[in-house]
Design a protein around this motif. Structure first.
Motif, PDB file in Angstrom:
ATOM      1  N   LYS A   1      46.051 -16.656 -23.802  1.00  0.00           N
ATOM      2  CA  LYS A   1      46.118 -15.366 -24.486  1.00  0.00           C
ATOM      3  C   LYS A   1      47.715 -15.173 -24.730  1.00  0.00           C
ATOM      4  N   VAL A   2      48.131 -14.730 -25.908  1.00  0.00           N
ATOM      5  CA  VAL A   2      49.359 -14.352 -26.170  1.00  0.00           C
ATOM      6  C   VAL A   2      49.823 -12.989 -25.271  1.00  0.00           C
ATOM      7  N   VAL A   3      50.876 -12.890 -24.495  1.00  0.00           N
ATOM      8  CA  VAL A   3      51.124 -11.591 -23.837  1.00  0.00           C
ATOM      9  C   VAL A   3      52.498 -11.041 -24.304  1.00  0.00           C
ATOM     10  N   ALA A   4      52.945 -11.723 -25.062  1.00  0.00           N
ATOM     11  CA  ALA A   4      54.480 -11.270 -25.795  1.00  0.00           C
ATOM     12  C   ALA A   4      54.494 -11.923 -27.220  1.00  0.00           C
ATOM     13  N   PRO A   5      54.967 -11.175 -28.264  1.00  0.00           N
ATOM     14  CA  PRO A   5      55.037 -11.608 -29.784  1.00  0.00           C
ATOM     15  C   PRO A   5      55.690 -13.009 -29.474  1.00  0.00           C
ATOM     16  N   ILE A   6      55.131 -13.868 -30.456  1.00  0.00           N
ATOM     17  CA  ILE A   6      55.710 -15.203 -30.609  1.00  0.00           C
ATOM     18  C   ILE A   6      55.650 -15.375 -32.108  1.00  0.00           C
ATOM     19  N   ALA A   7      56.939 -15.823 -32.659  1.00  0.00           N
ATOM     20  CA  ALA A   7      57.408 -15.902 -34.056  1.00  0.00           C
ATOM     21  C   ALA A   7      56.999 -17.614 -34.431  1.00  0.00           C
ATOM     22  N   ALA A   8      56.679 -17.698 -35.563  1.00  0.00           N
ATOM     23  CA  ALA A   8      56.273 -19.152 -36.058  1.00  0.00           C
ATOM     24  C   ALA A   8      57.668 -19.896 -35.635  1.00  0.00           C
ATOM     25  N   GLY A   9      57.847 -21.067 -35.266  1.00  0.00           N
ATOM     26  CA  GLY A   9      58.805 -21.782 -34.642  1.00  0.00           C
ATOM     27  C   GLY A   9      59.249 -21.749 -33.448  1.00  0.00           C
ATOM     28  N   GLU A  10      58.679 -20.538 -32.516  1.00  0.00           N
ATOM     29  CA  GLU A  10      59.334 -20.230 -31.217  1.00  0.00           C
ATOM     30  C   GLU A  10      58.686 -21.208 -30.046  1.00  0.00           C
ATOM     31  N   HIS A  11      59.365 -21.352 -29.158  1.00  0.00           N
ATOM     32  CA  HIS A  11      58.904 -21.723 -27.893  1.00  0.00           C
ATOM     33  C   HIS A  11      57.559 -21.058 -27.431  1.00  0.00           C
ATOM     34  N   LEU A  12      56.625 -21.893 -27.237  1.00  0.00           N
ATOM     35  CA  LEU A  12      55.332 -21.048 -26.471  1.00  0.00           C
ATOM     36  C   LEU A  12      55.280 -21.591 -25.251  1.00  0.00           C
ATOM     37  N   HIS A  13      55.204 -20.827 -24.160  1.00  0.00           N
ATOM     38  CA  HIS A  13      55.102 -21.316 -22.816  1.00  0.00           C
ATOM     39  C   HIS A  13      54.427 -20.469 -21.808  1.00  0.00           C
ATOM     40  N   VAL A  14      54.604 -20.388 -20.622  1.00  0.00           N
ATOM     41  CA  VAL A  14      54.235 -19.471 -19.534  1.00  0.00           C
ATOM     42  C   VAL A  14      54.869 -18.185 -19.692  1.00  0.00           C
ATOM     43  N   HIS A  15      56.021 -17.848 -20.241  1.00  0.00           N
ATOM     44  CA  HIS A  15      56.570 -16.712 -20.468  1.00  0.00           C
ATOM     45  C   HIS A  15      55.999 -15.729 -21.574  1.00  0.00           C
TER      46      HIS A  15
END
Length: 93
Positions: free
Chosen positions: A72-86
């Motif tokens: 589940k996403v817990v902070a906004p993520i834009a296309a092209g961004e790093h997606l990890h435990v943060h």
């Protein structure tokens, strides 16, 4: 050159498969199941083996990889961004 791989068309993330991906870089991705190429520009540095968001994701959204829910996403993520435990957490606990 392939910079990231995506298992199938409906996935919301790909996995970076090269070293040294920097913010602003133009990347080529391979969608394995459909044997198609996609292009995108990074919005952050992404280490090898980590995920890149293929579309904008909002808190509460489900992340799909290999066609399955991986968290589940817990902070906004834009296309092209790093997606990890943060910015993504498991739904298991």
């Amino acid at each position: 050159m392939i910079h990231f791989v995506v298992h199938e068309e409906g996935d919301s993330v790909g996995t970076v498969v090269v070293e040294g991906v920097k913010s602003g870089a133009a990347l080529n991705g391979w969608v394995m199941e459909q044997d198609q190429m996609v292009e995108m520009r990074t919005a952050s540095d992404i280490p090898i083996g980590h995920k890149i968001a293929l579309k904008n994701l909002a808190p509460g959204d489900t992340v799909i990889k290999y066609g399955v829910d991986i968290g589940k996403v817990v902070a906004p993520i834009a296309a092209g961004e790093h997606l990890h435990v943060h910015n993504v957490k498991t739904k298991r606990w």
